[in-house]
Design a protein around this motif. Sequence first.
Motif, PDB file in Angstrom:
ATOM      1  N   PRO A 273      -5.495  -9.178   2.612  1.00 55.61           N
ATOM      2  CA  PRO A 273      -6.148  -8.863   1.342  1.00 55.61           C
ATOM      3  C   PRO A 273      -7.601  -8.443   1.530  1.00 55.61           C
ATOM      4  N   GLY A 274      -7.936  -7.303   0.926  1.00 58.23           N
ATOM      5  CA  GLY A 274      -9.307  -6.829   0.969  1.00 58.23           C
ATOM      6  C   GLY A 274      -9.725  -6.169   2.261  1.00 58.23           C
ATOM      7  N   ALA A 275      -8.795  -5.947   3.183  1.00 62.86           N
ATOM      8  CA  ALA A 275      -9.132  -5.332   4.477  1.00 62.86           C
ATOM      9  C   ALA A 275      -8.230  -4.132   4.721  1.00 62.86           C
ATOM     10  N   ALA A 276      -8.697  -3.229   5.580  1.00 66.05           N
ATOM     11  CA  ALA A 276      -7.890  -2.059   5.924  1.00 66.05           C
ATOM     12  C   ALA A 276      -6.697  -2.486   6.777  1.00 66.05           C
TER      13      ALA A 276
ATOM     14  N   ASN B 243       4.744   6.415   5.947  1.00 66.14           N
ATOM     15  CA  ASN B 243       5.083   5.824   4.651  1.00 66.14           C
ATOM     16  C   ASN B 243       4.821   4.322   4.652  1.00 66.14           C
ATOM     17  N   LEU B 244       5.172   3.669   5.750  1.00 64.38           N
ATOM     18  CA  LEU B 244       4.979   2.229   5.853  1.00 64.38           C
ATOM     19  C   LEU B 244       3.499   1.880   5.820  1.00 64.38           C
ATOM     20  N   ARG B 245       2.682   2.652   6.537  1.00 66.81           N
ATOM     21  CA  ARG B 245       1.235   2.408   6.519  1.00 66.81           C
ATOM     22  C   ARG B 245       0.677   2.565   5.110  1.00 66.81           C
ATOM     23  N   SER B 246       1.150   3.583   4.406  1.00 67.52           N
ATOM     24  CA  SER B 246       0.670   3.826   3.043  1.00 67.52           C
ATOM     25  C   SER B 246       1.033   2.675   2.113  1.00 67.52           C
ATOM     26  N   GLU B 247       2.266   2.204   2.207  1.00 67.82           N
ATOM     27  CA  GLU B 247       2.699   1.097   1.353  1.00 67.82           C
ATOM     28  C   GLU B 247       1.987  -0.204   1.723  1.00 67.82           C
ATOM     29  N   MET B 248       1.750  -0.406   3.008  1.00 67.78           N
ATOM     30  CA  MET B 248       1.023  -1.605   3.432  1.00 67.78           C
ATOM     31  C   MET B 248      -0.407  -1.576   2.901  1.00 67.78           C
ATOM     32  N   ALA B 249      -1.006  -0.391   2.886  1.00 71.86           N
ATOM     33  CA  ALA B 249      -2.373  -0.261   2.375  1.00 71.86           C
ATOM     34  C   ALA B 249      -2.444  -0.635   0.904  1.00 71.86           C
ATOM     35  N   LYS B 250      -1.434  -0.237   0.144  1.00 72.95           N
ATOM     36  CA  LYS B 250      -1.407  -0.592  -1.281  1.00 72.95           C
ATOM     37  C   LYS B 250      -1.322  -2.098  -1.469  1.00 72.95           C
ATOM     38  N   SER B 251      -0.634  -2.763  -0.541  1.00 74.86           N
ATOM     39  CA  SER B 251      -0.432  -4.203  -0.686  1.00 74.86           C
ATOM     40  C   SER B 251      -1.714  -4.992  -0.482  1.00 74.86           C
ATOM     41  N   THR B 252      -2.700  -4.404   0.220  1.00 76.44           N
ATOM     42  CA  THR B 252      -3.957  -5.127   0.428  1.00 76.44           C
ATOM     43  C   THR B 252      -4.787  -5.167  -0.842  1.00 76.44           C
ATOM     44  N   LEU B 253      -4.460  -4.305  -1.803  1.00 73.92           N
ATOM     45  CA  LEU B 253      -5.217  -4.256  -3.054  1.00 73.92           C
ATOM     46  C   LEU B 253      -4.689  -5.237  -4.087  1.00 73.92           C
ATOM     47  N   ALA B 254      -3.482  -5.712  -3.886  1.00 76.48           N
ATOM     48  CA  ALA B 254      -2.873  -6.648  -4.825  1.00 76.48           C
ATOM     49  C   ALA B 254      -2.115  -7.704  -4.042  1.00 76.48           C
ATOM     50  N   GLY B 255      -2.320  -8.944  -4.387  1.00 74.50           N
ATOM     51  CA  GLY B 255      -1.629 -10.017  -3.695  1.00 74.50           C
ATOM     52  C   GLY B 255      -2.553 -10.756  -2.754  1.00 74.50           C
TER      53      GLY B 255
ATOM     54  N   GLU C  96      12.308   6.757   0.805  1.00 69.67           N
ATOM     55  CA  GLU C  96      11.014   7.292   0.378  1.00 69.67           C
ATOM     56  C   GLU C  96      10.752   6.924  -1.074  1.00 69.67           C
ATOM     57  N   GLY C  97       9.593   6.320  -1.300  1.00 71.90           N
ATOM     58  CA  GLY C  97       9.203   5.978  -2.660  1.00 71.90           C
ATOM     59  C   GLY C  97       9.801   4.697  -3.200  1.00 71.90           C
ATOM     60  N   GLU C  98      10.478   3.906  -2.354  1.00 74.62           N
ATOM     61  CA  GLU C  98      11.052   2.657  -2.856  1.00 74.62           C
ATOM     62  C   GLU C  98       9.938   1.697  -3.258  1.00 74.62           C
ATOM     63  N   ARG C  99      10.090   1.069  -4.393  1.00 73.37           N
ATOM     64  CA  ARG C  99       9.078   0.157  -4.897  1.00 73.37           C
ATOM     65  C   ARG C  99       9.276  -1.238  -4.328  1.00 73.37           C
ATOM     66  N   ASN C 100       8.238  -2.054  -4.531  1.00 74.47           N
ATOM     67  CA  ASN C 100       8.311  -3.470  -4.166  1.00 74.47           C
ATOM     68  C   ASN C 100       8.657  -3.655  -2.687  1.00 74.47           C
ATOM     69  N   LEU C 101       7.822  -3.051  -1.841  1.00 77.88           N
ATOM     70  CA  LEU C 101       8.018  -3.182  -0.403  1.00 77.88           C
ATOM     71  C   LEU C 101       8.100  -4.649  -0.009  1.00 77.88           C
TER      72      LEU C 101
END
Length: 403
Positions: free
Chosen positions: A102-105, A213-225, A298-303
């Motif tokens: 959380p909060g980190a790259a 795609n995995l890196r992109s979804e992981m990046a989104k997860s650092t902003l929430a949770g 591609e584009g699956e939600r809730n990784l």
Amino acid sequence: MPMLLKTMDLPESSAPTLQLVQATEPEIIESSTLGSISWKGPLDTSDYLRREAHLRNQRLTRDGGITYWILVDTAAAPNPGGSRRILASCETIRKRALIAQPGAAVRETICHGIGSVHCNQHYRGRGFGRRMMVELANILDTWQQKEGERADCSVLWSDIGKDFYARLGWKTYPSKHIAMPPKSSHEHAVGFPKAVTLASEDIDVFCSTDEANLRSEMAKSTLAGSSIRVALIPDAATMQWHHAREEFLAKLLLGRWPTSKGAMAEAPDGRRVWCIWTRTFGASQDQRVLHILRLSVEGERNLGQPASSTPTDTLHDHAQKAQVKAIAAVLQAAQVEAFDWGMSSVQFWNPSPLSILAARHLEPSAEIVERHDESVASLRWHGKPMPDNAKIDWISNEKFGWC
């Protein structure tokens, strides 16, 4: 032939003279021979050793990618040929992984996969296996990391239940799968997109896309949770290691070469679904399984959303409905491939809610099986100490990570 120690001559597992060391070439052969009793499957010992040598020389494992460890008593006299007496052995494979905090790259790290854990059958019941894993945990804290840096995690898949490794610090994680029967091409269900077969030359491109795609979804997860997220990277080197195993066995046992490596289907909106598979040849028919190494949507939600035995059967989102059909298309292609190769089933690990629905489009009675005794996914955190209530999520915990 190495001499066996008499029970009275064996050291205590707590002895300070016990040490976990890297095996020499003769010791690698010896430890592999000892382990062949458990893992050679349909092979004789000679062919098993040839397969292991083959797997050592792949993109994933060469140049220090695999390390062989043996537990020895440094106070004991060597064998007549100079090798050390092996009390227990294992190997570690260097894997690429992503960490999202959380909060980190998102950052890339090295995560070691532990495999072929074996205690010399003549020396069992004396705690050598436990001692080896304690020593290994300490070594992996810094093994093959940059100078001054500490590892984040290591992983293994237990074939002796959940308790042994959990007591030593490897926490168990969801270990579920769906098994589907093989189907001939004449039994094809209709109403799904066309699935295109993937060959070896396609794997690099699809794995690169998957990683991005995995890196992109992981990046989104650092902003929430608030949890730390760990994901092994489903890269081409990892897939090729699995394929090297199946190719060796297919050629030796059946005289065939497995040219198809997966399948891809496209939803109407252009988003793709693909799977990469491998064939497992066990000693019995029920152990001959087409395993889906990785299912990418591609584009699956809730990784990382865990599999549920009762996912909602009502999808109000048109895009999700299209994704389910595309997933069903590649699963169906896997069923046909399994039929052609005489496999007993198609299995895919830790299915997402959408992939469960897709499987049940094809097989309404498809059930989620939880593994308690074999291939139990386990992860140890080597990083900075965390509060007891800290949560670490293992994302994309699929068959490709196994070793």
